[in-house]
Scaffold this motif. Structure first.
Motif, PDB file in Angstrom:
ATOM      1  N   ARG A  33      22.834 -36.415  62.725  1.00 40.15           N
ATOM      2  CA  ARG A  33      21.817 -36.818  63.706  1.00 40.15           C
ATOM      3  C   ARG A  33      21.667 -38.336  63.740  1.00 40.15           C
ATOM      4  O   ARG A  33      21.494 -38.933  64.800  1.00 40.15           O
ATOM      5  CB  ARG A  33      20.495 -36.147  63.342  1.00 40.15           C
ATOM      6  N   TRP A  67      14.639 -39.407  61.132  1.00 39.31           N
ATOM      7  CA  TRP A  67      14.638 -38.082  61.743  1.00 39.31           C
ATOM      8  C   TRP A  67      13.883 -37.065  60.881  1.00 39.31           C
ATOM      9  O   TRP A  67      13.210 -36.171  61.409  1.00 39.31           O
ATOM     10  CB  TRP A  67      16.051 -37.619  62.041  1.00 39.31           C
ATOM     11  N   ASP A  93      10.378 -35.320  62.094  1.00 30.54           N
ATOM     12  CA  ASP A  93      10.294 -33.859  62.133  1.00 30.54           C
ATOM     13  C   ASP A  93       9.140 -33.331  61.289  1.00 30.54           C
ATOM     14  O   ASP A  93       8.536 -32.303  61.602  1.00 30.54           O
ATOM     15  CB  ASP A  93      11.602 -33.234  61.638  1.00 30.54           C
ATOM     16  N   SER A  94       8.827 -34.030  60.208  1.00 33.47           N
ATOM     17  CA  SER A  94       7.733 -33.604  59.339  1.00 33.47           C
ATOM     18  C   SER A  94       6.372 -33.995  59.907  1.00 33.47           C
ATOM     19  O   SER A  94       5.337 -33.648  59.343  1.00 33.47           O
ATOM     20  CB  SER A  94       7.892 -34.216  57.950  1.00 33.47           C
ATOM     21  N   ARG A  95       6.401 -34.732  61.030  1.00 38.10           N
ATOM     22  CA  ARG A  95       5.193 -35.228  61.685  1.00 38.10           C
ATOM     23  C   ARG A  95       4.404 -36.178  60.785  1.00 38.10           C
ATOM     24  O   ARG A  95       3.185 -36.288  60.893  1.00 38.10           O
ATOM     25  CB  ARG A  95       4.312 -34.067  62.166  1.00 38.10           C
ATOM     26  N   ASP A 139      17.482 -40.766  69.693  1.00 35.38           N
ATOM     27  CA  ASP A 139      17.707 -39.447  69.108  1.00 35.38           C
ATOM     28  C   ASP A 139      18.165 -38.464  70.185  1.00 35.38           C
ATOM     29  O   ASP A 139      17.437 -38.183  71.135  1.00 35.38           O
ATOM     30  CB  ASP A 139      16.406 -38.957  68.463  1.00 35.38           C
ATOM     31  N   TYR A 175      19.022 -35.330  69.472  1.00 30.57           N
ATOM     32  CA  TYR A 175      18.810 -33.988  68.939  1.00 30.57           C
ATOM     33  C   TYR A 175      18.095 -33.107  69.950  1.00 30.57           C
ATOM     34  O   TYR A 175      17.085 -33.488  70.534  1.00 30.57           O
ATOM     35  CB  TYR A 175      17.995 -34.083  67.652  1.00 30.57           C
ATOM     36  N   SER A 191      16.028 -30.097  70.113  1.00 29.19           N
ATOM     37  CA  SER A 191      15.226 -29.200  69.285  1.00 29.19           C
ATOM     38  C   SER A 191      14.820 -27.963  70.074  1.00 29.19           C
ATOM     39  O   SER A 191      15.048 -27.858  71.282  1.00 29.19           O
ATOM     40  CB  SER A 191      13.970 -29.925  68.795  1.00 29.19           C
TER      41      SER A 191
END
Length: 353
Positions: free
Chosen positions: A81, A323, A327-329, A342, A344, A346
Motif C-alpha cells: 500500500r 496507512w 485505518d486504526s482511526r 492512497d 487502497y 477499502s
C-alpha cells in the motif's frame, strides 16, 4: 514544485495539507483516464487498489534512453500500500512521468504482486527482479525491530548486482514515503565523483549508532579516522551503480555484516554497515529530500511534527506507518499528508459504488 514548512507546527501543516489536497485534485482531473479494477481475492490477502490515472509527458520532455530516470524499490506484500502511494506521488509531481523507469525487487515468487502493480498502473514502465533472500539469511543479525530483520530490507546492498549493467545511476527509495516535488531534481544531483548521494545529518549524535564494544575496541574505533562521519538515511539514496560495482561496495558492506555476527557492534539493521563503509564520504543532498522520522521511533512510533524548511519528500521511517494509523482511526496530523496518494480500495469504497 516543492513545499514550504514554517516553524509553526499545526497552522503551517494544515496549510501544507490544503495545498497537497488541491494539487492532488487538480492533477488527477487533468489525467487521461481513470477507472477501477476489481480484483479477485488474493491468496496473499493483498490489498485491492483503484487504477491510477495515466500521466503523460510534457512537451519539453525528451524520449531518448538518456532521458530516463531509474528508480528502485522493494516490493513487499506488507508494504504494498505504501509502494503504490509512493509511485503515484512521483508520477503526479513529475514533469516527465513517462520517463520514470521503476525497478522493483521482491523475494517471493508470486504473480499476485506483479498483477497488482500492472492493474493499478497499466501505463507504468517497470521491471521486477527476484532477490534471492538466501544471499543474506546467514548474514542478518537480530536488531531492535523485527521489520528491520527481513531479508528484503537488505536487498539495497545488492542492487548493483541485480539491475541491468546499462543502468549507470539509480535512485533507491523506501516504500513508506511520498515525493511532493519533481523527482528529476533529485536525479540531477551532481555526485561529485562520489558513489552515493543522500541527505546527511551531522547534528545527530553519530556515536549512538554503534555500541561500546565498537568504540572501546582499539582497532574498530579508528574506522572513521580521516573522515567526518555523519548519519544518513538509506531509505533515500542516489547511487552511482558503476562506481558501486567497480569499488566492490557490496563486499565491503558484507564484511561488516560478518563482523557483526561475530562481535555485536550495533543494534539497528542494514543501516550501520552502510555508515561504516560510506559515512563521511558521500555527496550531501539538501534535507528537503528526506523529511524522515515521521513514523516516530523504532519502539513506540509516536507522532512527530515536520521540521522547518522546504519539503520535497516525506518519509515515515520509524515504527508508525500512515496507512496503519489511518485505518486504526488514530492518525497523526502528518499522516493526512500521505492520505491523498492512497489508492487502497477499502470496503467503504465498495459500499459507495
Amino acid at each position: 514544485m516543492a513545499l514550504w514548512r514554517t516553524s509553526t507546527p499545526i497552522a503551517s501543516l494544515l496549510g501544507l495539507l490544503s495545498f497537497l489536497l488541491l494539487y492532488s485534485t487538480t492533477t488527477t482531473t487533468t489525467a487521461i483516464r481513470v477507472s477501477t479494477i476489481i480484483h479477485k481475492p488474493s491468496p496473499m490477502n493483498l490489498p485491492i487498489f483503484r487504477e491510477a490515472p495515466a500521466f503523460r509527458n510534457g512537451d519539453t520532455c525528451g524520449s531518448k534512453e538518456a532521458d530516463r530516470i531509474h528508480i528502485a524499490m522493494t516490493l513487499d506484500a506488507n508494504y504494498l500500500r505504501g509502494t503504490m502511494a509512493a509511485v503515484l506521488s512521483m508520477l503526479q509531481h513529475s514533469t516527465c512521468p513517462e520517463n520514470l523507469s521503476f525497478h522493483f525487487l521482491y523475494d517471493h515468487s508470486d504473480t499476485e504482486l506483479v498483477s497488482s502493480i500492472k492493474s493499478t498502473f497499466p501505463y507504468l514502465n517497470f521491471t521486477i527482479y527476484r532477490f534471492d533472500s538466501n544471499r543474506v539469511r546467514g548474514k542478518i543479525s537480530k536488531s531492535i525491530r523485527q521489520a528491520l530483520d527481513q531479508p528484503l530490507n537488505y536487498a539495497r546492498i545488492y542492487l548493483a548486482d541485480i539491475i541491468p549493467a546499462d543502468v549507470k545511476r539509480v535512485i533507491y527509495l523506501d516504500s513508506d514515503l511520498v515525493v511532493v516535488d519533481d523527482v528529476a531534481k533529485l536525479w540531477d544531483v551532481d555526485m561529485e565523483d562520489k558513489v552515493l548521494a543522500a541527505p546527511q545529518y551531522c547534528h545527530a549524535n553519530f556515536t549512538l549508532y554503534f555500541n561500546n564494544a565498537f568504540w572501546s575496541d582499539p582497532i574498530l574505533s579508528k574506522t572513521f579516522q580521516g573522515r567526518n562521519p555523519c548519519y544518513f538515511n538509506t531509505g533515500v539514496m542516489v547511487v552511482d551503480v558503476d562506481k558501486w560495482r567497480n569499488g566492490g561496495y557490496t563486499k565491503k558492506v558484507e564484511e561488516w555484516m560478518a563482523l557483526q555476527k561475530q562481535k555485536r557492534i550495533y543494534q539497528l539493521g542494514s543501516l550501520p554497515p552502510f555508515l561504516l563503509v560510506l559515512a563521511g564520504n558521500i555527496k550531501a543532498v539538501n534535507h528537503r529530500w528526506n523529511q524522515h522520522g515521521l513514523g516516530g521511533d523504532n519502539f513506540e512510533g509516536k507522532c512527530r511534527h515536520l521540521h522547518p524548511g522546504l519539503i520535497s519528500l516525506l518519509h515515515w521511517s520509524g515504527k508508525g506507518k500512515p496507512w496503519l494509523r489511518l485505518d486504526s482511526r488514530k492518525p497523526c496530523v502528518v499522516d493526512h499528508l500521505w492520505a491523498p496518494y492512497d489508492l487502497y480500495r477499502s470496503s467503504r469504497h465498495f459500499l459507495e459504488d
